[in-house]
Design a protein around this motif. Structure first.
Motif, short mmCIF file in Angstrom:
data_model
loop_
_atom_site.label_atom_id
_atom_site.label_comp_id
_atom_site.label_asym_id
_atom_site.label_seq_id
_atom_site.Cartn_x
_atom_site.Cartn_y
_atom_site.Cartn_z
N VAL A 45 0.86 -1.18 0.00
CA VAL A 45 0.00 0.00 0.00
C VAL A 45 0.89 1.23 0.00
N SER A 46 0.44 2.26 -0.71
CA SER A 46 1.09 3.56 -0.61
C SER A 46 0.01 4.62 -0.75
N ALA A 47 0.20 5.71 -0.04
CA ALA A 47 -0.79 6.78 -0.05
C ALA A 47 -0.10 8.12 0.03
N ILE A 48 -0.69 9.10 -0.63
CA ILE A 48 -0.25 10.48 -0.48
C ILE A 48 -1.51 11.34 -0.42
N LEU A 49 -1.54 12.21 0.58
CA LEU A 49 -2.67 13.12 0.76
C LEU A 49 -2.12 14.51 1.02
N THR A 50 -2.79 15.50 0.48
CA THR A 50 -2.45 16.89 0.76
C THR A 50 -3.71 17.60 1.20
N ARG A 51 -3.54 18.50 2.15
CA ARG A 51 -4.68 19.32 2.56
C ARG A 51 -4.21 20.72 2.88
N GLN A 52 -5.06 21.65 2.55
CA GLN A 52 -4.73 23.06 2.80
C GLN A 52 -4.77 23.34 4.30
N THR A 53 -3.90 24.22 4.72
CA THR A 53 -3.84 24.63 6.12
C THR A 53 -4.10 26.12 6.21
N ILE A 61 0.91 14.40 3.58
CA ILE A 61 1.01 13.16 4.35
C ILE A 61 1.22 12.04 3.35
N ALA A 62 2.29 11.28 3.54
CA ALA A 62 2.56 10.14 2.65
C ALA A 62 3.05 8.97 3.49
#
Length: 131
Positions: A45-53, A61-62
């Motif tokens: 599994v691999s994941a990458i997430l981005t969210r505005q701050t 987040i990866a």
């Protein structure tokens, strides 16, 4: 390790984040986020997430590792991560909704937690098959 599942789980494939909702004390907050998660039939599994701050720069987040599914739960054994405290841990997600047909909507829910201020929270991550 490195072996194909007898019959690949229908969750296998590439998913694109459609919506990330944080529930704080029962109130939903939709986060400005995007991401992808990859479930390989050999258990990677691999994941990458981005969210505005609020600060303007996105939070990235990866992580990557191994995954397994047990009933309604998906477990990610984290081997590499941008969040150092996750390495060597297992991130578990409840499969709340899964439609392997059509757009293949997948709703994963994090376990409930309590913030430093005492607020109860959890996250719903809504994924659709990447095209």
């Amino acid at each position: 390790e490195g072996r194909l599942m007898a019959e690949p789980d229908p969750i296998c494939g590439v998913w694109q984040l459609d919506q990330w909702v944080e529930f704080r004390d029962g109130d939903p907050y939709v986060l400005d986020a995007s991401g992808r998660i990859f479930y390989h039939p050999e258990g990677h599994v691999s994941a990458i997430l981005t969210r505005q701050t609020d600060g303007g720069d996105p939070l990235v987040i990866a992580y990557a590792g191994r995954w397994r599914r047990e009933g309604d739960d998906v477990h990610h054994a984290v081997e590499h991560a941008t969040v150092a405290r996750w390495v060597g841990t297992t991130l578990s997600r409840r499969v709340v909704e899964f439609d392997p047909t059509g757009d293949g909507r997948l709703l994963l829910r994090t376990p409930p937690e309590t913030s430093r201020s005492g607020a109860e929270f959890f996250h719903d991550l809504i994924w659709v098959r990447a095209v």
